[in-house]
Scaffold this active site. Structure first.
Site, mmCIF file in Angstrom:
data_model
loop_
_atom_site.group_PDB
_atom_site.id
_atom_site.type_symbol
_atom_site.label_atom_id
_atom_site.label_comp_id
_atom_site.label_asym_id
_atom_site.label_seq_id
_atom_site.Cartn_x
_atom_site.Cartn_y
_atom_site.Cartn_z
ATOM 1 N N HIS A 266 49.137 36.305 39.459
ATOM 2 C CA HIS A 266 49.244 37.635 40.058
ATOM 3 C C HIS A 266 47.935 38.015 40.768
ATOM 4 C CE1 HIS A 266 50.796 41.887 40.098
ATOM 5 N NE2 HIS A 266 49.496 42.141 40.152
ATOM 6 N N GLU A 267 46.826 37.907 40.035
ATOM 7 C CA GLU A 267 45.541 38.275 40.641
ATOM 8 C C GLU A 267 45.178 37.295 41.755
ATOM 9 O OE1 GLU A 267 44.493 41.175 40.041
ATOM 10 O OE2 GLU A 267 45.772 41.493 38.283
ATOM 11 N N HIS A 270 46.696 38.594 44.890
ATOM 12 C CA HIS A 270 45.860 39.672 45.466
ATOM 13 C C HIS A 270 44.629 39.078 46.159
ATOM 14 C CE1 HIS A 270 47.856 43.281 44.027
ATOM 15 N NE2 HIS A 270 47.777 42.924 42.756
ATOM 16 N N GLU A 296 50.540 44.605 46.604
ATOM 17 C CA GLU A 296 51.324 44.213 45.440
ATOM 18 C C GLU A 296 52.404 43.188 45.834
ATOM 19 O OE1 GLU A 296 50.147 45.006 42.645
ATOM 20 O OE2 GLU A 296 51.740 44.628 41.193
HETATM 21 ZN ZN ZN Z 1 48.780 43.892 41.142
#
Ligand code: ZN
Length: 497
Positions: A266-267, A270, A296
């Site tokens: 997830h990170e 980003h 996101e």
């Molecule tokens: Zn996030």
């Protein structure tokens, strides 16, 4: 037009801002606990200097050459479309920074500190009444803030606009309503299936091996460790000082290795965004991420759409088994895939699976509508919260700590923020569908561990555009369609039906 002076001034302001980011990163990772008071002083000083520079005479003078500072209208029509977008967005940021009187900013900061403290107490004591007057105050202040920033639009739209420029409740409401119906139907179907515990449940997974596997995945995704690093923190996050220094953090649990891996990926999503913005526009809206929703979309695309796909695990599962032979050798790819796709109603948003997650967001969105568009008293909200959970998720939170008190956002005055999580999920599926059309045999590539074609497609289509377009324009220009729940619902049905 020579915008050099403007670019240079914005780069300086962003450089000041990046110093706060370094201090924040250190606070969350390595700072000794005893340093907290001095760290607060450092941060207060640097953010005051950044704010002064942003609202000071230099930028005002430069910007005033090109833009009418009262109305935001450009003073001539000789600009290219990219320059026009740049000036409009710089003006927007400047307007936000200068709209609030200093006395109001101080009042908000004070109220925020008290409100966060009361929220912690209330959550611990499981007593909403401790938090209630503070939430009432934060709502009032948010309404005042909206009136300062833009009195010509509805207060809630003004709050949304801060995180997702141009987005309105009128656009979101019908999309969210259709999304809710779709998810509730899928959830009903999922809950008729028997739920078995994961075959590896109860076996501890070595943290160092989890870390190493996560690094392998990040490397395959194209995260550049020469311009970034990963560390551990209680709450995983991504922070960027400059496109040449974008850092992520993650966390691990011996009992739940998918939690750590999901947060790493997830990170990582980003971070690919921040490493992928155009460095020649550093500090300007053209070298910045588009919106929270689009940000996101990048993390969710990698975490779920790619990182939980059959194609991804076709390549990575044997590698995971090589790290954990004792725990996983007896588990087939199919049973592994089934085990990481469980869905079940639960009370806590951050622990929710990808089927139910958005229902948690939709409930918060509906409550925010009540707070800002109706006279519903804050004291009525805990009961409404429970009723909506019962109605949408089929479960009733037994306490407020597991209900309305679970999230920090409202205590900080963050209203209009929650919808960006759902926007991220919706955009992620819309973007991936388009990537499949444009990248030949994308899923076959993913199944052989080739993740770079997707990363490069995102670099070109999303990351390098910055804020030249609004999120809605960006998604429409890439996919040919505006924001829609359809791609996400099709994705869920395909996986869970
Ligand atoms: Zn996030």
């Amino acid at each position: 037009m020579d915008l050099t002076q403007l670019k240079e001034e914005l780069a300086q302001i962003a450089t000041l801002g990046s110093i706060s980011a370094v201090l924040n990163w250190d606070q969350e990772t390595y700072m000794p606990a005893g340093a907290i008071d001095f760290r607060s002083e450092q941060l207060a000083l640097v953010s005051a200097l950044t704010h002064q520079r942003h609202t000071g005479p230099a930028l005002k003078k430069i910007l005033g050459q090109w833009v009418d500072l009262e109305t935001g209208k450009l003073l001539n029509d000789q600009f290219s479309s990219r320059e026009t977008a740049l000036l409009k967005e710089v003006y927007r940021d400047w307007k936000y920074a200068t709209a609030l009187p200093e006395s109001f900013v101080t009042e908000v900061a004070k109220a925020q500190a008290q409100s966060q403290h009361a929220w912690q107490q209330a959550k611990k004591a499981n007593q909403f009444s401790i938090f209630e007057p503070h939430l009432t105050k934060m709502v009032t202040l948010a309404k005042q803030k909206a009136a300062y920033v833009n009195p010509h639009i509805a207060p809630y739209d003004c709050l949304l606009d801060e995180f997702e420029p141009g987005m309105t409740a009128a656009v979101l409401t019908p999309v969210f309503e259709r999304l809710r119906q779709g998810i509730v139907d899928i959830l009903k179907h999922v809950q008729t299936k028997p739920q078995h515990p994961a075959p590896w449940e109860g076996k501890p997974f070595d943290i160092q091996k989890q870390w190493d596997f996560g690094i392998d995945v990040l490397t395959a995704m194209g995260y550049d460790f020469n311009r970034g690093r990963q560390d551990k923190s209680a709450h995983p996050f991504t922070t960027q000082f400059h496109p040449t220094d974008v850092r992520i953090t993650t966390r691990f649990s011996e009992q739940d290795f998918m939690d750590g891996l999901s947060s790493t990926i997830h990170e990582g999503g980003h971070a690919l965004y921040e490493q992928g913005v155009d460095p020649s526009w550093f500090g300007t809206p053209l070298g910045s991420a588009n919106s929270l929703g689009v940000h996101e979309s990048q993390s969710r695309l990698w975490e779920n759409v790619v990182g939980k796909s059959k194609a991804f695990w076709t390549h990575f599962y044997p590698k995971l088994q090589a790290y954990f032979p004792e725990e996983l050798d007896s588990v087939s790819l199919d049973s592994f895939y089934t085990a990481i796709h469980k869905a079940k109603s639960s009370f806590i948003r951050v622990a929710a699976d990808e089927v139910t997650y958005n229902l948690h967001i939709l409930i918060r969105f509906e409550l925010e509508q009540l707070m800002f568009n109706t006279n519903t008293p804050v004291s009525a909200l805990p009961q409404i919260w429970k009723e909506k959970y019962t109605q949408y998720l089929g479960i009733t939170p037994p306490t407020d700590s597991e209900g309305i008190l679970q999230d920090v956002h409202w205590s900080c005055g963050l209203f209009g923020y929650f919808p960006t999580y759902t926007l991220g999920n919706l955009y992620s599926c819309q973007l991936f569908n388009q990537a499949k059309k444009e990248i030949p045999s994308l899923e076959e590539k993913i199944a052989t561990g080739q993740l770079l074609p997707l990363k490069e497609w995102l670099n070109q289509k999303v990351h390098r555009i910055g804020r030249e377009k609004s999120a809605q324009e960006l998604i429409t220009s890439i996919t040919g369609e505006p924001l829609s729940e359809k791609a996400f619902l099709a994705y869920l049905s395909q996986k869970y039906s």
